[in-house]
Design an enzyme around this catalytic site. Structure first.
Site, PDB file in Angstrom:
ATOM      1  N   ARG A 103      -4.753 -11.655 -36.459  1.00 28.46           N
ATOM      2  CA  ARG A 103      -4.230 -11.083 -37.773  1.00 28.46           C
ATOM      3  C   ARG A 103      -5.265 -10.543 -38.648  1.00 28.46           C
ATOM      4  NH1 ARG A 103      -0.223 -14.873 -41.596  1.00 28.46           N
ATOM      5  NH2 ARG A 103       0.776 -14.084 -40.006  1.00 28.46           N
ATOM      6  N   HIS A 130       4.662  -6.406 -38.655  1.00 28.57           N
ATOM      7  CA  HIS A 130       4.497  -7.840 -38.151  1.00 28.57           C
ATOM      8  C   HIS A 130       5.593  -8.024 -37.346  1.00 28.57           C
ATOM      9  CE1 HIS A 130       3.651 -11.984 -38.147  1.00 28.57           C
ATOM     10  NE2 HIS A 130       4.063 -12.464 -39.261  1.00 28.57           N
ATOM     11  N   GLN A 133       6.989 -11.364 -36.037  1.00 26.71           N
ATOM     12  CA  GLN A 133       7.780 -12.041 -36.864  1.00 26.71           C
ATOM     13  C   GLN A 133       9.248 -11.402 -36.634  1.00 26.71           C
ATOM     14  OE1 GLN A 133       7.915 -14.496 -39.634  1.00 26.71           O
ATOM     15  NE2 GLN A 133       9.908 -14.420 -39.502  1.00 26.71           N
ATOM     16  N   ASP A 230      11.008 -11.117 -48.885  1.00 28.92           N
ATOM     17  CA  ASP A 230       9.951 -11.097 -48.581  1.00 28.92           C
ATOM     18  C   ASP A 230       8.924 -11.299 -49.866  1.00 28.92           C
ATOM     19  OD1 ASP A 230       7.387 -11.969 -47.426  1.00 28.92           O
ATOM     20  OD2 ASP A 230       6.960  -9.775 -46.629  1.00 28.92           O
ATOM     21  N   CYS A 270      10.911 -14.439 -44.099  1.00 25.30           N
ATOM     22  CA  CYS A 270       9.785 -14.637 -43.012  1.00 25.30           C
ATOM     23  C   CYS A 270       8.986 -15.854 -43.538  1.00 25.30           C
ATOM     24  CB  CYS A 270       8.980 -13.322 -42.920  1.00 25.30           C
ATOM     25  SG  CYS A 270       8.137 -12.854 -44.229  1.00 25.30           S
ATOM     26  N   ARG A 298      10.330 -18.765 -34.280  1.00 28.51           N
ATOM     27  CA  ARG A 298       8.836 -18.263 -34.031  1.00 28.51           C
ATOM     28  C   ARG A 298       8.482 -18.988 -32.744  1.00 28.51           C
ATOM     29  NH1 ARG A 298       6.013 -15.765 -38.061  1.00 28.51           N
ATOM     30  NH2 ARG A 298       4.781 -15.149 -36.376  1.00 28.51           N
TER      31      ARG A 298
HETATM   32  N1  NVA Z   1       4.370  -9.599 -46.468  1.00 24.83           N
HETATM   33  C1  NVA Z   1       3.697 -10.808 -46.181  1.00 24.83           C
HETATM   34  C2  NVA Z   1       4.138 -11.577 -44.924  1.00 24.83           C
HETATM   35  C3  NVA Z   1       3.592 -12.837 -44.819  1.00 24.83           C
HETATM   36  C4  NVA Z   1       4.043 -13.490 -43.685  1.00 24.83           C
HETATM   37  C5  NVA Z   1       2.062 -10.758 -46.193  1.00 24.83           C
HETATM   38  O1  NVA Z   1       1.717  -9.676 -45.455  1.00 24.83           O
HETATM   39  O2  NVA Z   1       1.648 -11.262 -46.909  1.00 24.83           O
HETATM   40  N1   CP Z   2       5.974 -15.527 -41.246  1.00 23.73           N
HETATM   41  C1   CP Z   2       4.480 -15.713 -40.974  1.00 23.73           C
HETATM   42  O1   CP Z   2       3.930 -14.859 -40.274  1.00 23.73           O
HETATM   43  O2   CP Z   2       3.913 -16.939 -41.514  1.00 23.73           O
HETATM   44  P1   CP Z   2       2.475 -17.199 -41.439  1.00 23.73           P
HETATM   45  O3   CP Z   2       1.790 -16.506 -42.542  1.00 23.73           O
HETATM   46  O4   CP Z   2       2.511 -18.857 -42.000  1.00 23.73           O
HETATM   47  O5   CP Z   2       1.889 -16.992 -40.195  1.00 23.73           O
END
Ligand code: NVA
Ligand code: CP
Length: 313
Positions: A103, A130, A133, A230, A270, A298
């Protein structure tokens, strides 16, 4: 076959369906009877530059359930923190582990890691995409709508309401590959990046997908099967949260907005959610929400991605 899992745009409709079929088998194998040794002896390194609950735990638990080992690496503990390059890190980790899930703050970092790693690299979220997801979200849509054939997905209209971010980019790519209809509704100055609309239109020419951007959220959800939202301020944009709260107010997914969609519309997110901001408690915990089903899936879909990349290695 792709060595990596970085963008949905790298996969065909057939490959996506094959991974999702595997996920269905994994989900049905509740006691893990047939699958407990499939990745025996394999190690997955997990590197997280940003917090995570679902992605981290579903990949780590998924790896254990398939007989492999997860190795959670805090970037603060690696020499990366002291300036060792990603390129060198990629080469070194390739000697020790069988795959890396990362990540990252920047999408280019995942691409660089993948370029120099001899092993599969999985994108567990970047500023741009992502894919894990959204692949899992397609699984949830198939399951909830009882769809068995890729062709039937073409009847589904998704309306994404909110920030033009990584999730919306991956949703556009998924819809484009699978021939779905997607409408993205965001405030001016917070729309999706042009690159993803262009890529989506390109892919959509073959699949028959329809992709459009509509500023008005009420118009955007008209005749919709799925409303997806989101957070208004993604990770890394926290300092803009208060300002964004004002701008995004009309984009809240609430009961009043649902009234503009089909009566049987399903609501997705998500997670993590900022309850009371982009979505109300009433909708999130209400009968149209499939948000927790999404979160459960997931696990099954991440296991299918691991098998897809690692089984034959
Ligand atoms: N758009 C959000 C998704 C988290 C899973 C972020 O990047 O924080
Ligand atoms: N939706 C998602 O990716 O959640 P986390 O940030 O908890 O991994």
């Amino acid at each position: 076959m792709n060595k990596n899992f970085i963008s949905l745009a790298d996969f065909s409709k057939e490959e996506i369906f094959n991974i999702l079929l595997e996920a269905k088998k994994l989900k049905n194998d509740k006691k893990n009877l047939d699958t407990a040794k499939l990745l025996q002896g394999k190690t997955l390194a997990l590197i997280l530059q940003k917090p995570s609950t679902r992605t981290l735990v579903s990949f780590a638990a998924g790896m254990v359930q398939l007989g492999g080992n997860p190795l959670i690496l805090n970037p603060q503990d690696l020499q990366l923190k002291r300036g060792e390059t990603l390129t060198d890190t990629a080469k070194i980790l390739s000697f020790y582990v069988d795959a890396i899930m990362i990540r990252a703050n920047k999408h280019e970092e995942v691409e660089e890691l993948a370029k120099y790693a001899a092993i599969p690299v999985i994108n567990g979220l970047t500023d741009k995409e992502h894919p894990c997801q959204v692949l899992s979200d397609i699984f949830t849509i198939l399951e909830q709508k009882k769809i068995n054939s890729p062709e039937d997905l073409k009847q589904i209209k998704i309306s994404y309401v909110g920030d033009g971010n990584n999730i919306s980019h991956s949703l556009i790519l998924a819809a484009a590959i699978l021939g779905m209809e997607i409408v993205v509704s965001s405030p001016k100055n917070y729309v999706v990046e042009k690159e993803f609309v262009q890529k989506g239109l390109e892919l959509g020419r073959e699949s028959g997908a329809k992709i459009s951007l509509i500023t008005d959220p009420m118009a955007a959800v008209g005749n919709s099967d799925i409303i997806y939202t989101d957070v208004w301020a993604s990770m890394g944009k926290e300092e803009e949260r208060e300002h964004r709260k004002q701008i995004f107010k009309p984009y809240q997914v609430n009961v009043a907005l649902l009234a503009f969609a089909k009566p049987q519309v399903l609501v997705m997110h998500c997670l993590p959610a900022h309850r009371g901001e982009e979505i109300t408690d009433e909708v999130m915990d209400g009968p149209r929400s499939i948000i927790f089903e999404q979160a459960e899936n997931r696990l099954h879909v991440q296991k299918a991605i691991l098998l897809h990349l690692l089984k034959s290695l």
